[in-house]
Structures are given as structure tokens and as C-alpha cells.
Design a protein around this motif. Structure first.
Motif, PDB file in Angstrom:
ATOM      1  N   LYS A 193       6.203  31.102  24.927  1.00 37.52           N
ATOM      2  CA  LYS A 193       7.256  30.084  24.865  1.00 37.52           C
ATOM      3  C   LYS A 193       6.867  29.006  23.865  1.00 37.52           C
ATOM      4  O   LYS A 193       5.728  28.542  23.853  1.00 37.52           O
ATOM      5  CB  LYS A 193       7.473  29.455  26.244  1.00 37.52           C
ATOM      6  N   SER A 195       7.403  25.174  22.500  1.00 35.79           N
ATOM      7  CA  SER A 195       7.875  23.840  22.891  1.00 35.79           C
ATOM      8  C   SER A 195       7.748  22.919  21.687  1.00 35.79           C
ATOM      9  O   SER A 195       6.661  22.782  21.118  1.00 35.79           O
ATOM     10  CB  SER A 195       7.053  23.295  24.062  1.00 35.79           C
ATOM     11  N   LEU A 206      17.653  22.017  20.862  1.00 39.05           N
ATOM     12  CA  LEU A 206      17.176  22.177  19.485  1.00 39.05           C
ATOM     13  C   LEU A 206      18.259  21.922  18.451  1.00 39.05           C
ATOM     14  O   LEU A 206      17.951  21.685  17.277  1.00 39.05           O
ATOM     15  CB  LEU A 206      16.593  23.576  19.297  1.00 39.05           C
ATOM     16  N   GLN A 227      14.434  33.933  18.962  1.00 39.18           N
ATOM     17  CA  GLN A 227      14.748  33.524  20.325  1.00 39.18           C
ATOM     18  C   GLN A 227      13.787  32.434  20.803  1.00 39.18           C
ATOM     19  O   GLN A 227      12.774  32.162  20.177  1.00 39.18           O
ATOM     20  CB  GLN A 227      14.696  34.724  21.275  1.00 39.18           C
ATOM     21  N   GLY A 228      14.125  31.831  21.946  1.00 31.03           N
ATOM     22  CA  GLY A 228      13.289  30.751  22.479  1.00 31.03           C
ATOM     23  C   GLY A 228      11.958  31.225  22.999  1.00 31.03           C
ATOM     24  O   GLY A 228      10.977  30.486  22.981  1.00 31.03           O
ATOM     25  N   THR A 229      11.899  32.467  23.491  1.00 28.46           N
ATOM     26  CA  THR A 229      10.638  33.056  23.958  1.00 28.46           C
ATOM     27  C   THR A 229      10.415  34.370  23.228  1.00 28.46           C
ATOM     28  O   THR A 229      11.350  34.985  22.706  1.00 28.46           O
ATOM     29  CB  THR A 229      10.661  33.293  25.478  1.00 28.46           C
TER      30      THR A 229
END
Length: 361
Positions: A193, A195, A206, A227-229
Motif C-alpha cells: 500500500k 501512502s 489523491l 492502483q492504490g495497492t
């Protein structure tokens, strides 16, 4: 992974009595980043304003590579910028410069591989600005662990403390993993992930900022997704893998983070031996370090002969970085000589090594 290939990036391991111990530093309630506003006593985040159990705590996770078992250290030594921290009966640090800034916490429950282990950690009790000026700092952990009746020492594992002046436009990106940085079972998947922080504050929305995940390979970067993760499986890793994430706004990279993940499910692994440096992971004026990759069998720790390695060297922004005396950032050999001058020029020096010949199991 390809059974005839292993890849190593800079890592710290300890080898004793045929046992290989792999370790990394983790920060819960983190990351350790604090911004300050010039001319005021405003800090973001304000650690002292948080409930004690919400303040950052530094712990070290050790694993017996041959069995995958989590190890509990029998001795721990914490240092801040090279100064060893001492503690009173109440657990609070009583080292003069850092008195009351940190607390040694015993019995802290650490979750690893969906199991909980009671460990000793270092909790931040006060704001870290400006106890040692306004530059980035470093917390290191070393100690001993008992394995099969033997005492194994592990060298200083480290995590950075990022100190930045708040302007509302400064960004820092940190990558965390849901299961640490090690894959033990071939079917296991790590979820990374990213941050993004601005002025010490976490950015939850974001907006027009895009995250770009990449694999850092000796041959260059390979895009993973936006993607975010990001999921990383054992098949993605040849021993170890450096993963980066860039925060991109208006076609400009505003922040970048790195994380190294390890596949310990493979029968053959790779790591680096470091000689000539007073402290692994750091280099001082006048020092020259020799960085030597090696392959070893997971179950026994026995070293495997590798005649030559393909090296790729990068700076802290992951730009190709050419060492003095080399024609390119890519070359072959048995090891690397890193001078302080080159390291200072790179600011953060990164190296990846891949074996060039098939390895026999």
C-alpha cells in the motif's frame, strides 16, 4: 521464480551455525515522518498530542529462513543516530539527549503472518523535532536471538526518521505491506500500500495524483499498475525484488517510495555480504565498502557457487548511476567497491545483482 536464477538487492542477514536469520524493522502507527513549521512550535503530526497507544512504535521482526519460524530476540539495543539509548525502570529513555523521548515497551503484540507475538518495541513519546537538528535521522536495532541452543547476533537493522519543513507542497511517499516483506509459502501474496503525505499530513483524496507501481530490475523498470495497492506473489520475485511507487501529478513525479520484498519459499536465495563499513547500510567519509552478492540454500544455509553476477546500480531516485571507473551502470563481476565519494554523489546508493550462470540445486 526461475529456479536457475536468483536476484539480490542490499539486505542484512546474520549467518551462524548453519542458520540464516532474516530481519527487518517495522514501524506500527507510522511511518516516522514529522513536519515542522519554521518559526513556530507546530509539528505535524504532533506525537505528543496522540494517545500513547497511537504513537509510532519501532519493532524488529526476525525469521529463521530454514524453517520460516518467527524468532523473539533475547537482547535488543536501540540507537538514535548512532547513540545507544538507555532506559529506566519505567521504560522511559534516560539517555541525556533523548530523555523521555522514547519508551521501551515490553509485551507489545506484533501481528506477523496472521499470528500475534509478544515483542519489545521502541515507542516515540515526544516530538522528534528538533532533538538532533532538522535533518533526517536514523533508528537502528541490533541484538541477539537464541536458535537451537546457540546465540545468534544480528547487525544493525534500520529505519529512517524523515524530518521536513512544512510548506504545504512537500510530498513524501511510503510503502507498507500487510504481511511484512517476506513470502514464506509459494501461494502467499503480499499486498503493498502506498501512502502519500504532504507537509506531514496523509492525503486521503489523491485527486489528480496518479500512483505508478514499478518493479526495479537489473534490465530496467517494469510497470505494474496504477492502483492504490499492489499485489506481489512469489512468482514475481527471484530471491528479492525492489518495488517502487511514484506519485505523478501533471506528468511530474512529486514523490517516490521503495520497498524490498523477499521470496523465502525458494530453495535457493541470494543476499549481500558487506565489508569495510563500520555500519551496514551507512557509509562515512574515508570508507570504502565491498558489496559481495552470494547465493545459498534455504534449508541448510550452505553457499552455492556463482562465478559472476550482473550488476545494475542506481541513485536514490532510481536513476542509472555509474560508479567511478565504470563505463555504465550495468556490468559484470564478483563484487562492487563503493567509495564514500560515490555514495555521497548518489545520495542513496542502490544495487541489484542477478547471477549470470545457471545454479545447481
Amino acid at each position: 521464480m526461475n529456479q536457475n536464477q536468483v536476484t539480490a538487492s542490499l539486505a542484512i542477514v546474520a549467518v551462524s551455525n548453519g542458520t540464516t536469520v532474516n530481519g527487518y524493522v517495522r514501524v506500527d502507527n507510522g511511518p516516522l515522518i514529522q513536519a515542522w513549521t519554521k518559526g513556530s512550535d507546530k509539528y505535524t503530526p504532533d506525537f505528543e498530542a496522540l494517545a500513547e497507544d497511537k504513537r509510532p512504535i519501532v519493532i524488529v521482526v526476525l525469521r529463521d529462513v530454514s524453517s520460516g519460524r518467527i524468532l523473539i530476540p533475547s537482547k535488543l539495543v536501540f540507537k538514535y543516530n548512532g547513540t545507544e539509548l538507555a532506559f529506566g525502570e519505567d521504560g522511559l529513555c534516560n539517555t541525556e539527549q533523548f530523555a523521555g523521548t522514547f519508551k521501551r515497551v515490553t509485551g507489545y503484540n506484533v501481528s506477523v503472518d496472521s499470528q500475534s507475538y509478544p515483542m519489545t518495541g521502541l515507542r516515540v513519546m515526544k516530538n522528534l523535532v528538533p532533538i538532533s537538528g532538522y535533518d533526517n535521522d536514523r533508528i537502528t536495532v541490533s541484538g541477539e536471538v537464541e536458535i537451537g541452543g546457540h546465540t545468534v547476533s544480528f547487525n544493525e537493522l534500520a529505519t529512517d526518521v524523515v524530518i521536513q519543513e512544512s510548506s504545504g507542497k512537500q510530498y513524501e511517499l511510503f510503502i507498507t505491506s500487510d504481511k511484512g516483506t517476506q513470502i514464506i509459502n509459494p501461494s502467499e501474496v503480499l499486498t503493498l500500500k502506498a501512502s502519500l503525505y504532504s507537509g506531514g499530513d496523509l492525503i486521503n483524496d489523491l485527486g489528480n495524483i496518479t500512483l505508478q507501481w514499478k518493479k526495479q530490475l537489473p534490465s530496467g523498470e517494469a510497470n505494474l499498475g496504477t492502483q492504490g495497492t499492489q499485489n506481489i506473489a512469489a512468482n514475481d520475485i527471484d530471491g528479492s525484488l525492489v518495488v517502487s511507487c511514484e506519485a505523478v501529478q501533471n506528468a511530474k513525479v512529486i514523490a517516490k517510495g521503495f520497498i524490498t520484498v523477499f521470496d523465502l519459499s525458494d530453495p535457493i536465495l541470494a543476499a549481500f555480504k558487506v565489508k569495510g563499513l563500520a555500519s551496514d547500510g551507512q557509509i562515512y567519509p574515508g570508507e570504502t565498502g565491498t558489496l559481495t552478492p552470494y547465493a545459498y540454500k534455504r534449508q541448510s544455509g550452505e553457499e552455492v557457487a556463482v562465478a559472476s553476477w550482473d550488476f545494475a546500480t542506481f541513485d536514490g531516485e532510481n536513476n542509472p548511476f555509474t560508479l567511478s571507473g565504470k563505463d555504465s551502470n550495468k556490468f559484470q563481476g564478483k563484487d562492487i567497491a563503493l567509495t564514500y565519494t560515490d555514495a555521497a554523489r548518489a545520495k542513496t546508493f542502490r544495487v541489484i545483482a542477478t547471477n549470470t550462470n545457471p545454479i545447481e540445486l
